[in-house]
Each structure stands twice: as C-alpha cells, then as structure tokens.
Design a protein around this motif. Sequence first.
Motif, PDB file in Angstrom:
ATOM      1  N   ILE A 105       0.839  -1.197   0.000  1.00  0.00           N
ATOM      2  CA  ILE A 105       0.000   0.000   0.000  1.00  0.00           C
ATOM      3  C   ILE A 105       0.873   1.245   0.000  1.00  0.00           C
ATOM      4  O   ILE A 105       1.761   1.402   0.835  1.00  0.00           O
ATOM      5  N   SER A 106       0.615   2.114  -0.951  1.00  0.00           N
ATOM      6  CA  SER A 106       1.291   3.404  -1.021  1.00  0.00           C
ATOM      7  C   SER A 106       0.407   4.429  -0.311  1.00  0.00           C
ATOM      8  O   SER A 106      -0.641   4.831  -0.826  1.00  0.00           O
ATOM      9  N   TRP A 107       0.820   4.824   0.889  1.00  0.00           N
ATOM     10  CA  TRP A 107      -0.003   5.728   1.689  1.00  0.00           C
ATOM     11  C   TRP A 107       0.107   7.157   1.174  1.00  0.00           C
ATOM     12  O   TRP A 107       1.194   7.645   0.890  1.00  0.00           O
ATOM     13  N   LYS A 108      -1.043   7.820   1.075  1.00  0.00           N
ATOM     14  CA  LYS A 108      -1.106   9.181   0.542  1.00  0.00           C
ATOM     15  C   LYS A 108      -1.237  10.233   1.634  1.00  0.00           C
ATOM     16  O   LYS A 108      -1.122  11.419   1.363  1.00  0.00           O
ATOM     17  N   GLY A 109      -1.514   9.814   2.867  1.00  0.00           N
ATOM     18  CA  GLY A 109      -1.679  10.771   3.948  1.00  0.00           C
ATOM     19  C   GLY A 109      -3.072  10.693   4.548  1.00  0.00           C
ATOM     20  O   GLY A 109      -3.779   9.699   4.406  1.00  0.00           O
ATOM     21  N   GLU A 110      -3.480  11.753   5.235  1.00  0.00           N
ATOM     22  CA  GLU A 110      -4.789  11.815   5.869  1.00  0.00           C
ATOM     23  C   GLU A 110      -5.695  12.775   5.112  1.00  0.00           C
ATOM     24  O   GLU A 110      -5.226  13.686   4.431  1.00  0.00           O
ATOM     25  N   GLY A 111      -7.002  12.550   5.239  1.00  0.00           N
ATOM     26  CA  GLY A 111      -7.947  13.408   4.548  1.00  0.00           C
ATOM     27  C   GLY A 111      -9.359  13.170   5.039  1.00  0.00           C
ATOM     28  O   GLY A 111      -9.576  12.579   6.101  1.00  0.00           O
ATOM     29  N   LEU A 112     -10.327  13.608   4.249  1.00  0.00           N
ATOM     30  CA  LEU A 112     -11.738  13.508   4.599  1.00  0.00           C
ATOM     31  C   LEU A 112     -12.450  12.678   3.539  1.00  0.00           C
ATOM     32  O   LEU A 112     -12.457  13.032   2.358  1.00  0.00           O
ATOM     33  N   LEU A 113     -13.024  11.550   3.972  1.00  0.00           N
ATOM     34  CA  LEU A 113     -13.822  10.702   3.086  1.00  0.00           C
ATOM     35  C   LEU A 113     -15.277  11.138   3.199  1.00  0.00           C
ATOM     36  O   LEU A 113     -15.801  11.293   4.300  1.00  0.00           O
ATOM     37  N   ARG A 114     -15.933  11.311   2.050  1.00  0.00           N
ATOM     38  CA  ARG A 114     -17.320  11.779   2.063  1.00  0.00           C
ATOM     39  C   ARG A 114     -18.153  11.000   1.051  1.00  0.00           C
ATOM     40  O   ARG A 114     -17.745  10.813  -0.094  1.00  0.00           O
ATOM     41  N   LEU A 115     -19.316  10.544   1.512  1.00  0.00           N
ATOM     42  CA  LEU A 115     -20.320   9.947   0.633  1.00  0.00           C
ATOM     43  C   LEU A 115     -21.496  10.899   0.554  1.00  0.00           C
ATOM     44  O   LEU A 115     -22.074  11.273   1.579  1.00  0.00           O
ATOM     45  N   GLU A 116     -21.834  11.307  -0.655  1.00  0.00           N
ATOM     46  CA  GLU A 116     -22.979  12.199  -0.848  1.00  0.00           C
ATOM     47  C   GLU A 116     -23.550  11.961  -2.233  1.00  0.00           C
ATOM     48  O   GLU A 116     -22.816  12.001  -3.227  1.00  0.00           O
ATOM     49  N   GLY A 117     -24.845  11.690  -2.291  1.00  0.00           N
ATOM     50  CA  GLY A 117     -25.470  11.404  -3.572  1.00  0.00           C
ATOM     51  C   GLY A 117     -24.886  10.141  -4.180  1.00  0.00           C
ATOM     52  O   GLY A 117     -24.827   9.095  -3.544  1.00  0.00           O
ATOM     53  N   GLU A 118     -24.405  10.245  -5.413  1.00  0.00           N
ATOM     54  CA  GLU A 118     -23.814   9.095  -6.103  1.00  0.00           C
ATOM     55  C   GLU A 118     -22.297   9.194  -6.170  1.00  0.00           C
ATOM     56  O   GLU A 118     -21.664   8.523  -6.994  1.00  0.00           O
ATOM     57  N   ALA A 119     -21.701   9.988  -5.292  1.00  0.00           N
ATOM     58  CA  ALA A 119     -20.254  10.199  -5.338  1.00  0.00           C
ATOM     59  C   ALA A 119     -19.594   9.859  -4.010  1.00  0.00           C
ATOM     60  O   ALA A 119     -20.116  10.163  -2.936  1.00  0.00           O
TER      61      ALA A 119
END
Length: 238
Positions: A105-119
């Motif tokens: 696994i190539s780690w990219k860092g930390e962030g915000l995962l969001r599910l909204e609508g169809e995305a």
Amino acid sequence: MLYRCPRCGHDPLDGHKGKAHCRSCGTSFEQGRGAVIIARPSDGPPEQTDASTLIAAVQELGGPGVHTEQGEDLLSREARIRFGKVEGHDIIRWRGELLGFSERISWKGEGLLRLEGEALTVTQNEGANGSSESFSCLLGEIRGVQISSIALQITLGRNRMYQFEFIEDSPKRWEDLVCLALTRFFARSRHAVEEFKPRIVRTHFDEMPSDEGGGESDAGASDAPAPAAQTGRGMRSR
C-alpha cells in the motif's frame, strides 16, 4: 464492528480493542470466547449473545445512519481517514506452501472521506509542501467493497484498490453505508446486488426467478491476483 448501540440505538459507541461502551444506556460489550459477545447492562446481569444478533439489532435501530430531508431518505456522511492505494502484491509462502498475498500500500496521507449522492470522494489534507491530492469515484464505478478490522477497501475497474483507515469512525459502518448506497443505485436500473466482496455481483430483476447461472459480475480484467477479504492489515488469505 459495533458503531451503534444494539440496545438503545445510541450512535456512536465508544470502542477499543474488542470492547465497546454506550454512553447513553451504560451497556458495555466485550468479546468472549469464540463467537460469543458478552453484553453488560448497567442495571442487570451480564448476557451472552453473538455478533449476528447484535448486527441485526443495529440495523433495526437505524443502521449506518440515514437522515431524512423533505420526506426522502438521504445517505450522506464524512469521516477522517488515512488513505492509500494498493500498488502491488507480494506472495507469502511458508515451507513452499502458498499462504496468501500481502498488498503493498502506497499511503497518501490523511484526509476527509465523504459519501454524498452518487459520489464517494476523498479530499486529502494539504501537505507540508503546499500541495494536496484528492480521490473521487461514482457509485457505478465501484467493483467491490470489503473491510478488515481497521479499514474499508474499495475496488474500481482494472483491479485498482484503495484502502481507507478510519481515525475516529467505524469501517463496519462505512461498509454498510456504501453497500446500502450501491443497493439503491443499482435498484434504479432494476438490478439486485447479490454479493459485494470480493466483487460486486448483480442480477436484473426480470432474471431473478429463472436465473440459474449466477449474477452479472462487475469484475475488471487484470493480471494481478483478485482481492479477497483481509485477514489482517494489508494481508489477505487464499
């Protein structure tokens, strides 16, 4: 795996290493022997149960969390994550026997995962060098959904797999949430999802009564080993 209290429905539970506690009703849950889970109510003796019973209760009390807006149930949630992409696979052998595959696994860092609508999107935190990375896909591009004890894995076409480790939220909640979103998405084209892992398998509503050959697989072609449910961090079994 419990993110909502299966007794009172409070969300979220406080959990760590096989134990969880509800701040609302005071019930604690801990792993017993084998498949046994011990529930300790604040006002009664301990009770023995199992994971399938508790998960069913969680679903009845609201599941992963759906909010209603103008009379319509909407799926929307975000969570802080550690984000990476599977770049390859290593073969694991012991005394000449194939045990499984370890994902690099190539780690990219930390962030915000969001599910909204169809995305489903990830906006990565801005790095020290001032740059940022992002990830996004539509529900129709997802080819597989699975979890390990600490992470959610999403597979796209051509065996592109992404891993999301949750800093505060539950991977089980997100598996349930994404699978519910996919079920609703494919239902609009009259398809029922029969399997989500390691690959999405779906069947058209009109074919379900007489279909004996299995559903339609969304697996993409690739020379890499097909991902399977993880048995540990970055590792999957045969």
